[in-house]
Scaffold this motif. Structure first.
Motif, mmCIF file in Angstrom:
data_model
loop_
_atom_site.group_PDB
_atom_site.id
_atom_site.type_symbol
_atom_site.label_atom_id
_atom_site.label_comp_id
_atom_site.label_asym_id
_atom_site.label_seq_id
_atom_site.Cartn_x
_atom_site.Cartn_y
_atom_site.Cartn_z
ATOM 1 N N ARG A 136 0.870 -1.178 0.000
ATOM 2 C CA ARG A 136 0.000 0.000 0.000
ATOM 3 C C ARG A 136 0.902 1.222 0.000
ATOM 4 O O ARG A 136 1.944 1.235 0.655
ATOM 5 C CB ARG A 136 -0.839 0.052 1.272
ATOM 6 N N SER A 182 0.477 3.980 1.534
ATOM 7 C CA SER A 182 0.629 4.502 2.896
ATOM 8 C C SER A 182 1.646 3.684 3.688
ATOM 9 O O SER A 182 2.444 4.241 4.450
ATOM 10 C CB SER A 182 -0.719 4.522 3.616
ATOM 11 N N GLU A 183 1.631 2.376 3.510
ATOM 12 C CA GLU A 183 2.588 1.520 4.208
ATOM 13 C C GLU A 183 4.003 1.757 3.679
ATOM 14 O O GLU A 183 4.971 1.811 4.440
ATOM 15 C CB GLU A 183 2.200 0.048 4.044
ATOM 16 N N ALA A 186 5.139 4.522 2.420
ATOM 17 C CA ALA A 186 5.585 5.817 2.962
ATOM 18 C C ALA A 186 6.162 5.637 4.365
ATOM 19 O O ALA A 186 7.221 6.187 4.689
ATOM 20 C CB ALA A 186 4.437 6.817 2.967
ATOM 21 N N THR A 187 5.475 4.854 5.165
ATOM 22 C CA THR A 187 5.967 4.585 6.520
ATOM 23 C C THR A 187 7.294 3.836 6.469
ATOM 24 O O THR A 187 8.232 4.176 7.188
ATOM 25 C CB THR A 187 4.928 3.772 7.319
ATOM 26 N N SER A 189 6.861 11.358 3.723
ATOM 27 C CA SER A 189 5.475 11.830 3.740
ATOM 28 C C SER A 189 4.746 11.212 2.546
ATOM 29 O O SER A 189 5.376 10.777 1.575
ATOM 30 C CB SER A 189 5.427 13.355 3.646
ATOM 31 N N GLN A 190 3.425 11.208 2.603
ATOM 32 C CA GLN A 190 2.626 10.706 1.476
ATOM 33 C C GLN A 190 2.958 11.491 0.208
ATOM 34 O O GLN A 190 3.089 10.921 -0.869
ATOM 35 C CB GLN A 190 1.132 10.830 1.795
ATOM 36 N N SER A 210 4.614 9.971 -3.098
ATOM 37 C CA SER A 210 3.851 10.046 -4.337
ATOM 38 C C SER A 210 4.711 10.610 -5.467
ATOM 39 O O SER A 210 4.684 10.117 -6.598
ATOM 40 C CB SER A 210 2.606 10.899 -4.121
ATOM 41 N N VAL A 214 -7.473 3.385 -1.411
ATOM 42 C CA VAL A 214 -6.158 2.748 -1.320
ATOM 43 C C VAL A 214 -5.586 2.533 -2.710
ATOM 44 O O VAL A 214 -6.301 2.148 -3.636
ATOM 45 C CB VAL A 214 -6.270 1.378 -0.596
#
Length: 167
Positions: A57, A59-60, A62-63, A68-69, A73, A96
């Motif tokens: 994902r 978001s995952e 990015a972590t 940052s998102q 991106s 998602v």
């Protein structure tokens, strides 16, 4: 009241900042020179190569790469332009999207990994004896946000370990 740094704390802080910046800059220079990618893109490719199905994902991811998102991106967009990553929507949740490492991206990672690992060795690992390395690993693990439950520190630099182990 401000707790100012004493001389020893100031020396430790500045030494840490300088050393970490110099190592990061050298690794980035090597990847740019030899593989045409910044270290941040290399880290994205590594994390995707280690994920099941070479997919995470956004978001995952990015972590995982500590971005940052928005920054991720932008990086993924550049990697998509190179054909190294593609985005896929999630069928179950339209909010998602998935980042997928392509075969071309995996090949780029596999080509970049040997030079990167050598740079990690020359810039960092070869300058420390085994005891210093163990101490540094322990010290750095204490600085991680989840320090009490820090992961096994044997794999602390995932990006240096990116040999094509996921065919």
């Amino acid at each position: 009241m401000t707790r100012w740094l004493d001389d020893d704390e100031q020396r430790a802080w500045r030494t840490f900042l300088t050393a970490s910046q110099l190592v990061q800059e050298e690794l980035d220079r090597q990847l740019q020179r030899d593989s045409g990618m910044p270290h941040a893109y290399y880290a994205v490719l590594v994390k995707l190569s280690e994920a099941p199905g070479r997919t995470l994902r956004m978001s995952e991811l990015a972590t995982e790469v500590n971005a940052s998102q928005s920054r991720l991106s932008h990086a993924v967009k550049r990697l998509e332009e190179r054909g190294w990553v593609r985005r896929e929507p999630c069928a179950a949740d339209r909010r998602v999207s998935w980042a997928v490492l392509t075969d071309e991206g995996f090949a780029a990672l596999a080509a970049a990994a040997p030079g990167h690992v050598e740079a990690v060795r020359q810039t960092f690992l070869d300058r420390l004896d085994p005891e210093q390395l163990r101490h540094l690993t322990t010290l750095c693990a204490a600085l991680l946000p989840d320090a009490p439950d820090a992961p096994d520190t044997a794999s602390a630099d995932d990006t240096a370990d990116a040999a094509p182990v996921h065919p």
